[in-house]
Scaffold this active site. Structure first.
Site, PDB file in Angstrom:
ATOM      1  NE  ARG A 171      -2.742  -0.594   3.694  1.00 48.61           N
ATOM      2  CZ  ARG A 171      -3.166  -1.816   4.599  1.00 48.61           C
ATOM      3  NH1 ARG A 171      -2.976  -2.632   4.132  1.00 48.61           N
ATOM      4  NH2 ARG A 171      -2.505  -1.563   5.411  1.00 48.61           N
ATOM      5  NE  ARG A 175       5.106   8.901  -6.321  1.00 47.08           N
ATOM      6  CZ  ARG A 175       4.262  10.115  -5.470  1.00 47.08           C
ATOM      7  NH1 ARG A 175       4.067  10.428  -4.039  1.00 47.08           N
ATOM      8  NH2 ARG A 175       3.107   9.098  -4.783  1.00 47.08           N
ATOM      9  NE  ARG A 250      -0.854  -2.775  17.119  1.00 52.55           N
ATOM     10  CZ  ARG A 250      -0.605  -3.587  17.942  1.00 52.55           C
ATOM     11  NH1 ARG A 250      -0.530  -4.664  18.979  1.00 52.55           N
ATOM     12  NH2 ARG A 250       0.675  -2.733  17.997  1.00 52.55           N
ATOM     13  NE  ARG A 281      -0.720   9.122  12.464  1.00 55.20           N
ATOM     14  CZ  ARG A 281      -1.921   8.725  11.182  1.00 55.20           C
ATOM     15  NH1 ARG A 281      -1.850   8.871   9.980  1.00 55.20           N
ATOM     16  NH2 ARG A 281      -2.965   8.281  11.190  1.00 55.20           N
ATOM     17  CD  GLU A 301      -2.591   8.626  14.957  1.00 55.55           C
ATOM     18  OE1 GLU A 301      -2.215   7.136  14.695  1.00 55.55           O
ATOM     19  OE2 GLU A 301      -3.635   9.339  14.519  1.00 55.55           O
ATOM     20  CE1 TYR A 349      -6.150   0.762   7.400  1.00 51.35           C
ATOM     21  CE2 TYR A 349      -6.204   2.006   5.146  1.00 51.35           C
ATOM     22  CZ  TYR A 349      -6.129   1.747   6.570  1.00 51.35           C
ATOM     23  OH  TYR A 349      -5.148   3.179   7.104  1.00 51.35           O
ATOM     24  CG  ASP A 351      -7.470   4.337   2.724  1.00 56.25           C
ATOM     25  OD1 ASP A 351      -7.473   4.806   3.737  1.00 56.25           O
ATOM     26  OD2 ASP A 351      -7.110   4.158   1.028  1.00 56.25           O
TER      27      ASP A 351
END
Length: 368
Positions: A171, A175, A250, A281, A301, A349, A351
């Site tokens: 995921r 680049r 989690r 983070r 977090e 999962y 989005d």
């Protein structure tokens, strides 16, 4: 009032279904165990700042239909997700791109970066990656794996990277351009004024009744008996009293603080990728909307193992859990009045754009 549907959970999936059902003249009861609507996309205004109470949510999609759909409920800004990584005080751009490679190795051109990574791949001698660690090294080499992947990933998932499935790393974009945009999607942004307004508008129909602080399981038998159809977005294993055992998730702990300064870290999201830092983070919420308020709010977090009573955030989709989920899914298919949705109901999962697409798919099937 007699209802056509009970929707369990007022997150994006449940609210999208309720909105579409009401458009078709259906009467809907929406219940949520929390004291607010919106599920994990809930935002709260504090010090003039929209605070993402359950972690950073950046809307992105390649699908114009989904982008147009969400934009009917709010105006979106031009925010581009460009997180940075802090590894023991060293700063690197994410996702892995030419800026990252230059910061690590001093490489200037894509060919130089490719040769550097190719050399590390060859040294690792990984022909067929079997886990996340091997997948990461085979894609970006050992240096990036050690500094930017290993520590963060093992904190996030509570397992050694060599024990995690390879698909998790797939995921993450890699680049060979100087492009710090984390997502490859065509459409991206943050709703000006936060996400809660979106859910408020979805649930504003007079045909929708919302009840908060209502735990489905306190009155489960009554709900199952009284409502002809139920859209359930909670944990699928809990729905069936953990008959095949608990699925693994989690969880997260959020630690927010208001600071009497205008700018704390200069970016909305900073990942801490070393193993020694206990949080993964820090989010500085004002930067999602380019805020200039005199104060700022940050949230650390902390990932943690899930146990009963905790909020489940991420399903652990390894072979063992997926097999267990399939058994629960089989039980659900025996109940024609129960429809499962969302990250927890479908143990997947998602989005936000995928949540909307899945909810609209159910709508299409249900009202065809």
């Amino acid at each position: 009032m007699q209802y056509d549907y009970l929707v369990v959970g007022s997150g994006l999936y449940g609210s999208t279904f309720a909105y579409e059902a009401a458009k078709r003249g259906k009467r809907v009861k929406v219940i949520d165990k929390r004291e607010h609507i919106g599920g994990n996309i809930y935002t709260e205004e504090i010090e003039g700042i929209q605070v993402h109470k359950y972690g950073a949510h950046i809307f992105h999609s390649n699908c114009k239909d989904i982008w147009d759909y969400i934009n009917q409920f709010a105006e979106f800004n031009r925010y581009t997700n460009s997180p940075i990584a802090n590894y023991k005080g060293e700063i690197y751009n994410l996702p892995f791109n030419m800026n990252t490679f230059n910061q690590l190795w001093g490489t200037i051109t894509p060919d130089e970066a490719l040769r550097k990574i190719a050399g590390q791949r060859a040294a690792a001698k990984i022909e067929s990656p079997q886990n996340l660690e091997e997948q990461a090294i085979s894609l970006v080499g050992l240096d990036i794996y050690e500094k930017l992947v290993k520590g963060y990933t093992e904190k996030q998932w509570g397992r050694k990277a060599a024990e995690l499935p390879a698909f998790i790393f797939k995921r993450i974009p890699v680049r060979f351009t100087y492009d710090n945009n984390y997502f490859n999607d065509r459409y991206q942004g943050i709703p000006i004024g936060g996400y809660t307004q979106i859910i408020e508008k979805m649930l504003s129909s007079e045909l929708i009744n919302v009840e908060l602080n209502q735990d489905f399981f306190v009155n489960k038998a009554t709900y199952l008996e009284e409502y002809p159809k139920i859209v359930y977005t909670g944990m699928i294993d809990q729905l069936f009293d953990y008959r095949y055992g608990e699925l693994e998730y989690r969880s997260l702990r959020f630690e927010s603080v208001t600071l009497d300064r205008q700018n704390y870290q200069g970016n909305a999201v900073v990942n801490y990728t070393d193993a020694e830092t206990s949080y993964t983070r820090i989010i500085e919420h004002k930067h999602f909307e380019f805020g200039e308020q005199p104060k700022t709010i940050i949230t650390r977090e902390y990932p943690k193992a899930w146990k009963k009573g905790d909020e489940p955030y991420y399903p652990l989709n390894d072979d063992c859990n997926n097999e267990k989920y399939r058994k629960y899914r089989g039980l659900a298919e025996e109940l024609p009045n129960i429809m499962l949705g969302g990250r927890l109901g479908m143990y997947k999962y998602f989005d936000m754009h995928q949540v909307i697409a899945a909810a609209l798919s159910l709508v299409k099937e249900e009202f065809r």
